[in-house]
Design an enzyme around this catalytic site. Sequence first.
Site, short mmCIF file in Angstrom:
data_model
loop_
_atom_site.label_atom_id
_atom_site.label_comp_id
_atom_site.label_asym_id
_atom_site.label_seq_id
_atom_site.Cartn_x
_atom_site.Cartn_y
_atom_site.Cartn_z
N SER A 112 0.86 -1.18 0.00
CA SER A 112 0.00 0.00 0.00
C SER A 112 0.89 1.23 0.00
CB SER A 112 -0.90 0.03 1.23
OG SER A 112 -1.40 1.34 1.41
N HIS A 151 -1.01 -1.20 -4.60
CA HIS A 151 -2.30 -0.83 -3.98
C HIS A 151 -2.30 0.68 -3.72
CE1 HIS A 151 -5.93 -1.69 -1.56
NE2 HIS A 151 -5.48 -0.76 -0.73
N GLY A 204 -9.02 4.33 6.37
CA GLY A 204 -8.65 5.73 6.61
C GLY A 204 -7.18 5.95 6.89
N PHE A 205 -6.57 5.01 7.58
CA PHE A 205 -5.18 5.22 8.00
C PHE A 205 -4.39 3.92 7.96
CE2 PHE A 205 -7.92 8.31 10.01
CZ PHE A 205 -7.28 9.50 9.70
N MET A 260 -11.89 -5.48 4.51
CA MET A 260 -11.05 -4.60 5.34
C MET A 260 -10.80 -5.27 6.69
SD MET A 260 -10.27 -1.94 3.56
CE MET A 260 -9.37 -1.11 4.88
N HIS A 288 -8.02 1.51 -4.66
CA HIS A 288 -8.98 1.31 -3.57
C HIS A 288 -9.64 2.65 -3.27
CE1 HIS A 288 -9.49 0.23 1.02
NE2 HIS A 288 -10.64 0.33 0.39
N MET A 312 -8.60 8.59 -0.94
CA MET A 312 -9.50 9.00 0.15
C MET A 312 -9.96 10.44 -0.09
SD MET A 312 -7.43 7.55 3.43
CE MET A 312 -6.54 5.98 3.39
N ASP A 361 -6.96 -6.04 3.73
CA ASP A 361 -6.26 -4.76 3.78
C ASP A 361 -6.32 -4.20 5.19
OD1 ASP A 361 -5.22 -2.25 3.26
OD2 ASP A 361 -6.86 -1.59 1.96
N MET A 370 -11.83 4.97 -1.36
CA MET A 370 -12.52 5.23 -0.09
C MET A 370 -13.13 6.62 -0.23
SD MET A 370 -9.61 3.60 2.34
CE MET A 370 -8.42 3.67 1.01
N ASP A 388 -4.42 3.90 -2.43
CA ASP A 388 -5.55 4.28 -1.56
C ASP A 388 -6.01 5.70 -1.85
OD1 ASP A 388 -5.90 1.95 0.24
OD2 ASP A 388 -3.79 2.36 0.71
#
Length: 216
Positions: A6, A31, A140-141, A135, A64, A35, A173, A66, A33
Amino acid sequence: MLIAPSLLSCDFSVFRDEIIRVDNAGADIMHLDVMDGHFVPNLTFGAPVIKKLRLATKKPFDVHLMISEPHRYIGDFAAAGADIISFHTECDSDIDETLKLIEEKGVKPALAIKPGTAPEVVLPYLDRLYMVLVMTVEPGFGGQSFMPDMMAKVEFLRKEIKARGLSTLIEVDGGIAKDTIATAAKAGVDICVAGTAVFGAPDAKEAIDELRALCE
Ligand code: DX5
Ligand code: ZN
């Protein structure tokens, strides 16, 4: 076991070099992320950044999302070079419509579920999915602790995938590290996302090799 570092945990000041570094270290999948500060209480990057990073490697990009309204951005992420797009069943977009948009772009569709979401919600879509993302932390983090209770969902989905004769992959993840990856492997996971465990290690290749070896 496929290992998907990630990039959330990489050094963003040299984002491109970090991708090349984990590519050379044997990463199977990248990966990424995304957000929006709304679906999750954190902000990262969007399609223009991914488009530029796409030039750094040939490895698949697992994007991914979010974000609250993924349907608005599928075209952008497809054009940026996403190979897999996962979005959350808990988002505000229509799931069927959003999957259709991904399918029309020829991108591999995936649905993601948060820790509080039952795996049954993906069943109506399972036959269309390239992957289900379970998940193992609240999204988020990076750097949070793995939730072993989520393995019941993985086992449930694995059974259903087998019963239907599908080849849908299962990804987990969050909190994947040396002390947790064997649990994921045993439950039937195909792809492990690992942020801190790869980017926090002194040697990315050693970290990836070790994670993979722990699944055998
Ligand atoms: C969390 C992200 C993860 C995160 C994982 O919302 O979806 O991909 O980067 O980080 P680690 O492996 O450190 O838990
Ligand atoms: Zn992620």
